[in-house]
Motif scaffolding. Sequence first.
Motif, PDB file in Angstrom:
ATOM      1  N   ASP A 115      12.192  -3.869  -8.164  1.00 33.10           N
ATOM      2  CA  ASP A 115      11.020  -3.000  -8.028  1.00 33.10           C
ATOM      3  C   ASP A 115      10.480  -2.995  -6.601  1.00 33.10           C
ATOM      4  O   ASP A 115      10.042  -1.964  -6.104  1.00 33.10           O
ATOM      5  CB  ASP A 115       9.912  -3.425  -9.005  1.00 33.10           C
ATOM      6  N   VAL A 116      10.505  -4.139  -5.931  1.00 29.35           N
ATOM      7  CA  VAL A 116      10.065  -4.203  -4.538  1.00 29.35           C
ATOM      8  C   VAL A 116      11.076  -3.480  -3.647  1.00 29.35           C
ATOM      9  O   VAL A 116      10.701  -2.703  -2.764  1.00 29.35           O
ATOM     10  CB  VAL A 116       9.845  -5.653  -4.079  1.00 29.35           C
ATOM     11  N   ILE A 117      12.348  -3.709  -3.899  1.00 29.71           N
ATOM     12  CA  ILE A 117      13.394  -3.069  -3.096  1.00 29.71           C
ATOM     13  C   ILE A 117      13.283  -1.550  -3.184  1.00 29.71           C
ATOM     14  O   ILE A 117      13.424  -0.845  -2.179  1.00 29.71           O
ATOM     15  CB  ILE A 117      14.792  -3.568  -3.538  1.00 29.71           C
ATOM     16  N   LYS A 118      12.972  -1.031  -4.354  1.00 32.49           N
ATOM     17  CA  LYS A 118      12.831   0.426  -4.545  1.00 32.49           C
ATOM     18  C   LYS A 118      11.686   1.010  -3.728  1.00 32.49           C
ATOM     19  O   LYS A 118      11.707   2.187  -3.382  1.00 32.49           O
ATOM     20  CB  LYS A 118      12.622   0.754  -6.026  1.00 32.49           C
ATOM     21  N   LYS A 119      10.673   0.208  -3.434  1.00 42.72           N
ATOM     22  CA  LYS A 119       9.510   0.675  -2.664  1.00 42.72           C
ATOM     23  C   LYS A 119       9.784   0.745  -1.161  1.00 42.72           C
ATOM     24  O   LYS A 119       9.013   1.327  -0.411  1.00 42.72           O
ATOM     25  CB  LYS A 119       8.316  -0.258  -2.886  1.00 42.72           C
ATOM     26  N   SER A 146       0.117   4.603  10.369  1.00 38.63           N
ATOM     27  CA  SER A 146      -0.638   3.622  11.148  1.00 38.63           C
ATOM     28  C   SER A 146      -0.608   2.242  10.502  1.00 38.63           C
ATOM     29  O   SER A 146      -1.369   1.361  10.884  1.00 38.63           O
ATOM     30  CB  SER A 146      -2.079   4.088  11.314  1.00 38.63           C
ATOM     31  N   HIS A 147       0.258   2.075   9.507  1.00 33.20           N
ATOM     32  CA  HIS A 147       0.300   0.815   8.765  1.00 33.20           C
ATOM     33  C   HIS A 147       1.763   0.500   8.424  1.00 33.20           C
ATOM     34  O   HIS A 147       2.425   1.277   7.735  1.00 33.20           O
ATOM     35  CB  HIS A 147      -0.535   0.955   7.494  1.00 33.20           C
ATOM     36  N   ILE A 148       2.250  -0.636   8.920  1.00 32.76           N
ATOM     37  CA  ILE A 148       3.591  -1.111   8.594  1.00 32.76           C
ATOM     38  C   ILE A 148       3.447  -2.415   7.824  1.00 32.76           C
ATOM     39  O   ILE A 148       2.677  -3.295   8.212  1.00 32.76           O
ATOM     40  CB  ILE A 148       4.445  -1.370   9.861  1.00 32.76           C
ATOM     41  N   GLN A 149       4.189  -2.521   6.734  1.00 34.65           N
ATOM     42  CA  GLN A 149       4.216  -3.756   5.970  1.00 34.65           C
ATOM     43  C   GLN A 149       5.647  -4.286   5.953  1.00 34.65           C
ATOM     44  O   GLN A 149       6.563  -3.622   5.459  1.00 34.65           O
ATOM     45  CB  GLN A 149       3.714  -3.529   4.543  1.00 34.65           C
ATOM     46  N   PHE A 150       5.833  -5.475   6.532  1.00 30.85           N
ATOM     47  CA  PHE A 150       7.109  -6.173   6.480  1.00 30.85           C
ATOM     48  C   PHE A 150       7.060  -7.092   5.261  1.00 30.85           C
ATOM     49  O   PHE A 150       6.039  -7.740   5.020  1.00 30.85           O
ATOM     50  CB  PHE A 150       7.322  -7.015   7.739  1.00 30.85           C
ATOM     51  N   VAL A 151       8.153  -7.151   4.499  1.00 36.48           N
ATOM     52  CA  VAL A 151       8.152  -7.914   3.254  1.00 36.48           C
ATOM     53  C   VAL A 151       9.262  -8.958   3.288  1.00 36.48           C
ATOM     54  O   VAL A 151      10.433  -8.629   3.485  1.00 36.48           O
ATOM     55  CB  VAL A 151       8.347  -6.989   2.032  1.00 36.48           C
ATOM     56  N   ILE A 152       8.859 -10.225   3.098  1.00 36.26           N
ATOM     57  CA  ILE A 152       9.794 -11.345   3.028  1.00 36.26           C
ATOM     58  C   ILE A 152       9.728 -11.896   1.605  1.00 36.26           C
ATOM     59  O   ILE A 152       8.669 -12.304   1.142  1.00 36.26           O
ATOM     60  CB  ILE A 152       9.416 -12.457   4.033  1.00 36.26           C
ATOM     61  N   GLY A 153      10.854 -11.914   0.925  1.00 40.79           N
ATOM     62  CA  GLY A 153      10.896 -12.388  -0.454  1.00 40.79           C
ATOM     63  C   GLY A 153      10.876 -13.897  -0.554  1.00 40.79           C
ATOM     64  O   GLY A 153      10.831 -14.612   0.449  1.00 40.79           O
ATOM     65  N   LYS A 156       0.840  -1.198   0.000  1.00 45.69           N
ATOM     66  CA  LYS A 156       0.000   0.000   0.000  1.00 45.69           C
ATOM     67  C   LYS A 156       0.876   1.249   0.000  1.00 45.69           C
ATOM     68  O   LYS A 156       1.888   1.316   0.705  1.00 45.69           O
ATOM     69  CB  LYS A 156      -0.905   0.019   1.235  1.00 45.69           C
ATOM     70  N   ASP A 157       0.463   2.249  -0.773  1.00 47.59           N
ATOM     71  CA  ASP A 157       1.234   3.491  -0.875  1.00 47.59           C
ATOM     72  C   ASP A 157       1.387   4.193   0.466  1.00 47.59           C
ATOM     73  O   ASP A 157       2.412   4.813   0.725  1.00 47.59           O
ATOM     74  CB  ASP A 157       0.595   4.453  -1.887  1.00 47.59           C
ATOM     75  N   ASP A 158       0.363   4.104   1.320  1.00 43.24           N
ATOM     76  CA  ASP A 158       0.395   4.851   2.581  1.00 43.24           C
ATOM     77  C   ASP A 158       1.046   4.084   3.727  1.00 43.24           C
ATOM     78  O   ASP A 158       1.105   4.555   4.852  1.00 43.24           O
ATOM     79  CB  ASP A 158      -1.014   5.283   2.981  1.00 43.24           C
ATOM     80  N   SER A 159       1.574   2.881   3.454  1.00 44.80           N
ATOM     81  CA  SER A 159       2.205   2.094   4.516  1.00 44.80           C
ATOM     82  C   SER A 159       3.694   2.420   4.595  1.00 44.80           C
ATOM     83  O   SER A 159       4.299   2.921   3.650  1.00 44.80           O
ATOM     84  CB  SER A 159       2.019   0.595   4.257  1.00 44.80           C
ATOM     85  N   TYR A 160       4.272   2.072   5.742  1.00 45.81           N
ATOM     86  CA  TYR A 160       5.727   2.129   5.914  1.00 45.81           C
ATOM     87  C   TYR A 160       6.223   0.727   5.610  1.00 45.81           C
ATOM     88  O   TYR A 160       5.850  -0.230   6.288  1.00 45.81           O
ATOM     89  CB  TYR A 160       6.088   2.541   7.347  1.00 45.81           C
TER      90      TYR A 160
END
Length: 159
Positions: free
Chosen positions: A116-120, A101-108, A68-72
Amino acid sequence: MKIDICCVGKVKESSFREMINEYTKRLSRYANVNIKEVADEKTPDNASSAEEEIIKNKEGARLLNVLKDDSYKIILAIDGKNLSSPELADKIDKIGLSGKSHIQFVIGGSLGLSDDVIKKADMKLSFGRMTFPHQLMRVILLEQIYRSYRIISNEPYHK
């Protein structure tokens, strides 16, 4: 706080699912936690670098659909920043205090994350230079998020 664990692939082992469910339940006192799984790609034996890049990009496109654009966004990466548990707690607390108010942790996936994900990413987080199974990494991450909220709330938690 809303926290998403965005990851590639499904958890197959029941023991890992049980631990993930346990930490998700424990965290429910502090945050709304969701696991967002995207499909993984089969990696052929002896895949070329080009084939591996295609696989990472396909998985990456699926991850981008749930970010989401508004997440950290915090991606897990070997070359990310190493934090102690109190430092991770402080980071999560500061993200909330900054108005997010929104954190997204990303596991590849097994090949890592696409460019592209790394750039986000707003942050790259490392759990060290060792490689962990992706299923186990979810458990470790959830445990550390839970530990963070215990620290933030000044509640006891073993060291």
